[in-house]
Design an enzyme around this catalytic site. Sequence first.
Site, PDB file in Angstrom:
ATOM      1  CB  SER A 239     -22.536  -5.983 -27.709  1.00 50.86           C
ATOM      2  OG  SER A 239     -21.547  -6.360 -27.232  1.00 50.86           O
ATOM      3  N   GLY A 240     -22.583  -8.956 -28.854  1.00 53.28           N
ATOM      4  CA  GLY A 240     -21.673 -10.102 -29.551  1.00 53.28           C
ATOM      5  C   GLY A 240     -20.223  -9.955 -29.157  1.00 53.28           C
ATOM      6  N   GLY A 241     -19.981  -9.222 -28.215  1.00 51.72           N
ATOM      7  CA  GLY A 241     -18.367  -9.138 -27.640  1.00 51.72           C
ATOM      8  C   GLY A 241     -18.509 -10.189 -26.621  1.00 51.72           C
ATOM      9  CB  VAL A 242     -15.505 -11.433 -24.808  1.00 51.16           C
ATOM     10  CG1 VAL A 242     -15.151 -12.814 -24.356  1.00 51.16           C
ATOM     11  CG2 VAL A 242     -14.637 -11.638 -26.207  1.00 51.16           C
ATOM     12  CG  ASP A 243     -16.581  -8.894 -21.335  1.00 47.85           C
ATOM     13  OD1 ASP A 243     -15.887  -9.743 -21.346  1.00 47.85           O
ATOM     14  OD2 ASP A 243     -16.354  -7.627 -21.149  1.00 47.85           O
ATOM     15  CB  SER A 244     -22.668  -9.035 -23.837  1.00 45.42           C
ATOM     16  OG  SER A 244     -22.536  -9.271 -25.457  1.00 45.42           O
ATOM     17  CB  SER A 245     -21.078 -13.706 -26.408  1.00 51.81           C
ATOM     18  OG  SER A 245     -20.890 -12.951 -27.246  1.00 51.81           O
TER      19      SER A 245
ATOM     20  CG  HIS B 297       6.023  -5.822  -4.306  1.00 49.00           C
ATOM     21  ND1 HIS B 297       4.629  -5.368  -3.890  1.00 49.00           N
ATOM     22  CD2 HIS B 297       6.734  -4.693  -3.838  1.00 49.00           C
ATOM     23  CE1 HIS B 297       4.485  -4.364  -3.280  1.00 49.00           C
ATOM     24  NE2 HIS B 297       5.795  -4.000  -3.093  1.00 49.00           N
TER      25      HIS B 297
ATOM     26  CE  LYS C 272     -12.407  -8.939 -22.518  1.00 46.51           C
ATOM     27  NZ  LYS C 272     -13.711  -8.086 -22.582  1.00 46.51           N
TER      28      LYS C 272
ATOM     29  CD  GLU D 159       2.797  -8.256  -5.426  1.00 51.77           C
ATOM     30  OE1 GLU D 159       3.620  -9.031  -4.679  1.00 51.77           O
ATOM     31  OE2 GLU D 159       2.713  -7.262  -5.130  1.00 51.77           O
TER      32      GLU D 159
ATOM     33  CB  CYS E  65       5.278  -4.224   0.630  1.00 48.38           C
ATOM     34  SG  CYS E  65       6.132  -2.610   0.387  1.00 48.38           S
ATOM     35  CE1 TYR E  66       0.813   0.920   5.648  1.00 47.38           C
ATOM     36  CE2 TYR E  66      -0.906  -0.960   5.448  1.00 47.38           C
ATOM     37  CZ  TYR E  66      -0.568   0.254   5.881  1.00 47.38           C
ATOM     38  OH  TYR E  66      -1.221   0.943   6.864  1.00 47.38           O
TER      39      TYR E  66
ATOM     40  N   GLY F 131       0.778  -1.360   0.163  1.00 47.63           N
ATOM     41  CA  GLY F 131      -0.008  -0.078   0.102  1.00 47.63           C
ATOM     42  C   GLY F 131       0.842   1.229   0.027  1.00 47.63           C
TER      43      GLY F 131
END
Length: 525
Positions: free
Chosen positions: A235-241, A181, A381, A183, A93-94, A66
């Site tokens: 819409s045909g995009g990945v998320d809405s599909s 870190h 995603k 990660e 770290c923090y 942080g």
Amino acid sequence: MMQPAGPPAAAKENEFCAILDFGAQYAQLIARRVRESRVYSEILPSSVPASALRARKLRGIILSGGPCGVYEDRAPAFDPQIFRLGVPVLGICYGMQLGCQVLGGDVQPAKAREYGPTSLEIEAKGDPLFEGIGDRLQVWMSHGDSVVRIGERFRVLARTQNTPLAVVRSEEGAFYGLQFHPEVSHTRDDGKLIRNFLYKVCGFSGDWRIEDYVAGAVQEIRARTKGARVVCALSGGVDSSVVALLVHRAIGDRLTCIFIDNGLLRRGERGQVRALFESRFHLDFRCVDAGDRFLEALAGVEDPEEKRKRIGRRFIEEFRAVAEEIPGAHFLAQGTLYPDVIESVAAHGGPTATIKSHHNVGGLPAELGFELIEPLRLLFKDEVRRLGKSLGLPEEVIARQPFPGPGLAVRILGPVTRERLELLRSADAIIQEEVRQWSDYARIWQSFGVLLPIRTVGVQGDQRTYDNVLALRVVDSTDGMTADWIYLPHEMLRRISSRIVNEVPGINRVVLDISSKPPSTIEWE
Ligand code: XMP
């Protein structure tokens, strides 16, 4: 009433690692590393009470880094009872500094601020955290404060030249503190430290699979909707599909998908979406042919933000009109993703310091009166893509380039007209055809043309022309927040340019956009 859904059932049943967010730029990265290790993780506000974690199948906790120092007034704290939950805690770290302080140590500003790669000397080679790592490791430091004294039942496990207490461990509460870190990829352990913490220290079985998510989400959607109808703006995009297929799997014909053709789409797009969802997946698919009304709303508008506003308003009106015709439609399914959820939590009081501005992708307002279903709200995603694959979504949809909600309207500089849309559509189709043949096509984040508001002189046959200019934009990016233009083979550039000026009457010049984001943006408007 709009209501966000809680975690899907699968998330509750899976073993789970809590990541407490102290405002780290890297909190999301920690969550991703953990999930890549097949352990389900969620980012929670640092103030979450220990009692809220007890109710779940918790096996480990990570305290993020942080931007604050532990002695600052505004420094975020955590509930010390988490050390009594009987699960190991890793402080980064923090998170290390705060954990050490709570357990009886001291933190002070370091003599020299340490930033960048540093060599870690591992002393406690037999500790499960270091299994398979050896004596030395290049790690990534980024800190101004350091732990200078540790509590009584602590041990030092590793040091660096400037940081004698670089990795510490307390027997009490099984707390590990790392000043660096693990990660970030600059820590060259190949993810072993985080995996060792999860598997060897916490005893996670690593049983988190994206497929589990389907079963849990399906159960959750059935239980919430209880026989009511759900609508979804597809819409045909990945998320809405993916949302559409997931909700369809849960409730079948009780889902109606509404596809609004705003007349600002690429060539063939409407037909492809229809063929996939109507003919192949047999969804209840309503297509609204609204191109004329969008064009009317855009008539004479030049300003990009004004275009977006008008398109957004028109979209809501169109959606409302169809949805009102669907009897019993009570729920709205939306493809909100985890980064949006984390950002909006941070924006409303969480500690995360940097908030990126992002576009509202097809978001519909609360006034529409639906209850909200957001089955992807805990996924990143790439996880949504894997989920899509497991639901049978074809690769070309999963790998689809992002396409802005306002469509071609923000790629036509100046007023949008039917003629200019057709010009851009024709040029865009050629660009897509050509770039798809490139062996490195997977590198491309977006590739498109922008129709400029100028005309230049050319010569075709014996004729002088005075026609439009098209800019070619091809970029790579990982999240759309930063981007760079791609060095395309000259031969491909030549083909694209020559095909466009020869095959699209009305365009007589093609130029290449060689700007990165920042300082430019990906779209021109
Ligand atoms: P910029 O142009 O800001 O774009 O660098 C970043 C990413 O967002 C997309 N984009 C939009 N998406 N509505 C959307 O749904 C919009 O108004 C919009 N504007 C830009 C852009 O295509 C890129 O992927």
